[in-house]
Design a protein around this motif. Structure first.
Motif, short mmCIF file in Angstrom:
data_model
loop_
_atom_site.label_atom_id
_atom_site.label_comp_id
_atom_site.label_asym_id
_atom_site.label_seq_id
_atom_site.Cartn_x
_atom_site.Cartn_y
_atom_site.Cartn_z
N MET A 1 -41.11 4.13 27.72
CA MET A 1 -39.83 3.91 27.03
C MET A 1 -38.97 5.16 27.12
O MET A 1 -39.43 6.27 26.90
N LYS A 2 -37.74 4.94 27.38
CA LYS A 2 -36.83 6.06 27.44
C LYS A 2 -36.30 6.32 26.04
O LYS A 2 -36.19 5.41 25.22
N THR A 3 -35.99 7.57 25.78
CA THR A 3 -35.34 7.86 24.51
C THR A 3 -33.90 8.21 24.79
O THR A 3 -33.59 8.95 25.71
N TYR A 4 -33.05 7.66 24.02
CA TYR A 4 -31.63 7.92 24.20
C TYR A 4 -31.08 8.58 22.95
O TYR A 4 -31.49 8.26 21.83
N ALA A 5 -30.18 9.49 23.17
CA ALA A 5 -29.44 9.99 22.03
C ALA A 5 -28.63 8.83 21.51
O ALA A 5 -28.22 7.97 22.27
N PHE A 7 -25.91 6.73 21.06
CA PHE A 7 -24.55 6.70 21.63
C PHE A 7 -23.61 6.05 20.64
O PHE A 7 -23.96 5.06 20.02
N ARG A 8 -22.49 6.61 20.56
CA ARG A 8 -21.46 5.94 19.76
C ARG A 8 -21.05 4.69 20.50
O ARG A 8 -20.84 4.73 21.69
N SER A 10 -18.59 2.51 21.88
CA SER A 10 -17.25 2.97 22.23
C SER A 10 -16.21 2.31 21.33
O SER A 10 -16.01 1.11 21.38
N PRO A 11 -15.58 3.09 20.49
CA PRO A 11 -14.64 2.51 19.53
C PRO A 11 -13.35 2.12 20.23
O PRO A 11 -12.94 2.77 21.18
N LEU A 12 -12.80 1.08 19.77
CA LEU A 12 -11.55 0.61 20.36
C LEU A 12 -10.45 1.54 19.89
O LEU A 12 -10.00 1.48 18.76
N ARG A 13 -10.14 2.44 20.80
CA ARG A 13 -9.17 3.44 20.39
C ARG A 13 -7.76 3.04 20.69
O ARG A 13 -6.95 3.83 21.13
N ALA A 211 -13.82 -0.38 47.70
CA ALA A 211 -13.26 0.47 46.64
C ALA A 211 -13.36 1.94 47.03
O ALA A 211 -12.44 2.72 46.77
N GLU A 212 -14.47 2.32 47.66
CA GLU A 212 -14.70 3.73 47.99
C GLU A 212 -13.72 4.18 49.07
O GLU A 212 -13.08 5.24 48.95
#
Lengths: 271, 449
Positions: A1-5, A7-8, A10-13, A211-212
């Motif tokens: 299992m990976k550990t993630y900080a 994450f917020r 993403s707020p609708l800014r 796209a590239e």
């Protein structure tokens, strides 16, 4: 299992900026003009209280023309008096000859009073000039008057046109040459009006290439347009190129008319 | 003189041998040379508290083995009457009742390999004993390929875990160059117009997590060989430039961007020590290499054409594939120093997105060959013979293929259901599975973790 900080999410800014619509109330017409005095009786007419006699002056005429002016304009006061030993007009005109004229620049509606003195009495007359507020100055082009940045944005939007390209090409076509030639003049005016400003030359592509690769192609289009403008005397240090590839299409349909709109060099305001 | 002559003969022989190997049909490569092993996977039973978990266990084991693409799975309806549960159940002859390996090898079963075993609840844990035998061996001792004990918690999660581990061992035993288990797919998701963030998910689409939070357009990720970093192109600071994010904690790592209107398509070298990317620092977008922090950069090639997407061969660091002109975009190769430039695709249509198979012999890529410009499909090419196979057939646009660490699965982006979404498939184009649904999802790359 990976550990993630954590994450917020993403707020609708979408910051809602409230635009203050400053309604300009044009102050109508300054003061109301006073009702003009009744016209002077005909000279030598029989209704004059003071009988015309050898010592009584007669005011043949006393006018201000035009009767109505805008603030800042001038009017002419004219008079003609006979049989007077002295004639004077108020509001700074002072003692005058029996017949004459004087240019005045009243800032408000003014009633001038002429006083003619004779050996056996005085006669007065009045004349009024109505002064109105000038018409408001023409509205600025921008809806965001008052914000220099907003005005730069709107100038870029209204004064500059896209230069269009062929598929997979950064050649400046004839129509793009004409568009950029107009743009060069417009850019010089904008830079003169907005010292220190920079303008982005954006390169865009249609949806078909990868796209590239399109990021590279958009970069070529932006610099081709920039180079052309610089040749026409637009200061290079105020133009900044940026490629959007096919990430910011102006048109999202899958047909040539739409693709052509997207194959473009486009302008946006920088800092 | 004589020595030179001998050397010439030797190199001719090597070239010939290489040619023979390279000439193997790409379809055979994709399908597995000599045919796939035919796997008979019995339904495992469990003692006591282990039995209720066996449905989960059997389903997971079968699904992992099938989706590996390495095997033909023999239908259970063709199985003999009895299943062995331990090796001591096996006997030389069982008259087609199931306890002899030959019962499984012969008609109608036709299995080349038998997978069996059992589970038990022991001291509150789930214990699995799993075996793989070659059914074509006379000698039972010599027939055993795998016999392994696995331990998990006594619940559904534990049953899933031991099934994954057993399947992984079987896949590796059959030359699968790595399991998908634990691998992660990195991609770009947009849920708000013009906001694209880097995301990560498990190989099967589970555990989707946002990695970046830049509120910008962040696209075109490349993952490091060890899966710990993702380099990408972002507009977070105005013009497109390269940033690197740590995949474990979402933190940004420093990368020096050249003074240029465009720095893009970063890709790690297979040794993980360098990054190749495209930059317009010299005017035209061209390939550069740099250290992982962007320092010590140097220009690789000097060509009069746009160059993007540099991809170093995983087996030979001196082979660099990239996408370029002049003319319609194609895939090219050159040495790591920019010499010996050759076009790889044949000039038809437009080609892009070269992605190396871990074997260094094959690429997956996008091509419009046979279709109108913009109608991209995923192809696989044997770069030695230039033989290619088309895997998708114009169900929407199919782009950005990228290999799984096992070298048999491909992840790609497709607009077949409307907005772009991420799919996986086997290298023969079968077993297409959608992994994403929310938002618009593009630019997938597959990391080992």
């Amino acid at each position: 299992m990976k550990t993630y900080a954590p994450f917020r999410s993403s707020p609708l800014r979408a910051s809602l900026s409230f635009m203050l619509l400053s309604a300009v109330f044009i102050a109508g017409c300054g003061k109301k003009a006073p009702i003009p005095p009744p016209p002077p009786p005909p000279s030598g007419g029989g209704t004059t209280a003071a009988p015309a006699g050898p010592g009584t002056p007669t005011v043949a005429s006393f006018t201000v023309e035009p009767a109505s002016i805008e603030r800042g304009q001038s009017a002419v006061v004219r008079w003609s008096v006979t049989n007077a030993t002295s004639v004077s007009i108020d509001h700074g005109i002072g003692t005058v000859e029996a017949t004459g004229s004087s240019r005045v620049v009243p800032t408000d509606t003014t009633t001038y009073t002429l006083t003619a003195s004779g050996t056996s009495g005085n006669v007065t007359r009045t004349a009024t000039v109505t002064v109105t507020a000038p018409a408001p100055p023409p509205a600025p082009v921008s809806n965001n008057a008052g914000s220099a940045r907003g005005t730069l944005d709107s100038r870029v939007q209204s004064d500059l046109q896209d230069a269009l390209f062929d598929y997979d090409s950064n050649n400046i076509r004839d129509d793009a040459r004409r568009a950029l030639t107009d743009d060069a003049e417009a850019l010089k005016r904008i830079f003169a009006d907005f010292p220190g400003s920079t303008i982005n030359v954006e390169g865009h592509c249609d949806e078909r290439g990868s796209a590239e690769y399109n990021l590279g192609l958009g970069d070529r289009r932006a610099s081709a347009a920039r180079d052309f403008l610089v040749q026409l005397g637009v200061p290079a240090d105020r133009l900044k190129t940026i490629s959007y590839g096919k990430e910011r299409p102006a048109c999202t349909e899958s047909n040539e008319a739409c693709w052509q709109k997207n194959r473009r060099a486009h302008f946006s305001s920088g800092q | 003189m004589k020595k030179t002559y001998r050397l010439l003969i030797l190199s001719a022989c090597i070239a010939l041998a290489a040619g023979v190997i390279l000439a193997q049909d790409i379809t055979a490569w994709i399908n597995g040379v000599g045919g796939k092993p035919a796997l008979a996977v019995t339904d495992f039973r469990g003692t006591g508290a282990a039995q209720p978990l066996m449905s989960t266990f059997n389903g997971t084991l079968f699904s992992d083995l099938q989706s590996s693409g390495l095997f033909n799975m023999v239908a259970k309806s063709l199985f003999p009457l009895n299943n062995p549960q331990v090796p001591t159940d096996l006997r030389p002859d069982d008259n087609k009742q199931g306890y002899a390996l030959g019962d499984w090898a012969g008609a109608p079963t036709g299995a080349s390999h038998l997978v069996f075993g059992y589970t038990a609840a022991q001291n509150g844990l789930l214990v699995l004993n799993g075996y793989v035998f070659d059914t074509r061996q006379e000698n039972v001792q010599a027939a055993q390929l795998l016999g392994q004990r696995y331990v998990g918690t006594l619940d559904e999660a534990g049953a899933t875990k031991v099934a994954h581990e057993f399947a992984n061992d079987i896949i590796q035993k059959f030359g699968g160059s790595g399991s998908l288990l634990g691998s992660r797919i990195y991609f770009v998701r947009s849920t708000i117009k013009n906001i694209d963030e880097i995301w990560a998910m498990d190989w099967d689409g589970g555990n989707q997590k946002q990695l970046t939070n830049l509120h910008s357009t962040s696209i075109m990720p490349g993952v490091s060989p060890d899966g710990t970093r993702v380099a990408f192109t972002t507009y977070a600071k105005g013009t497109p430039r390269i940033m690197i994010v740590n995949t474990e904690n979402g933190r940004l790592l420093p990368f020096y961007n050249q003074e240029a209107s465009l720095n893009t398509t970063p890709n790690f070298t297979p040794d993980g020590k360098q990054i190749y990317y495209a930059s317009s620092a010299a005017g035209l977008p061209q390939i550069f290499s740099a250290a992982l922090d962007g320092e010590n950069f140097h220009r690789v090639s000097y060509r009069d054409a746009i160059e993007v997407e540099p991809k170093v061969n995983p087996k030979n660091p001196d082979i660099l594939y990239f996408v370029s002109g002049p003319g319609p975009q194609q895939i090219y190769s050159m040495t790591a120093e920019g010499a010996n430039v050759q076009r790889v695709t044949n000039g038809e249509g437009e080609a892009s997105n070269p992605a190396w198979n871990p074997d260094g012999q094959h690429i997956a890529f996008s091509w419009t060959r046979g279709y109108a410009a913009g109608d991209w499909n995923v192809f696989v090419m044997d770069v030695g013979t230039r033989q290619y196979v088309q895997l998708t057939h114009s169900e929407g646009r199919n782009e950005n293929p990228n290999w799984a660490p096992d070298g048999r699965h491909i992840v790609f982006a497709s607009t077949r259901s409307g907005r772009s979404q991420i799919y996986t498939m086997l290298a023969d184009g079968s077993q297409v599975k959608p992994l994403t649904q929310q938002g618009t999802n593009r630019y997938p790359v597959w990391g080992v973790k």
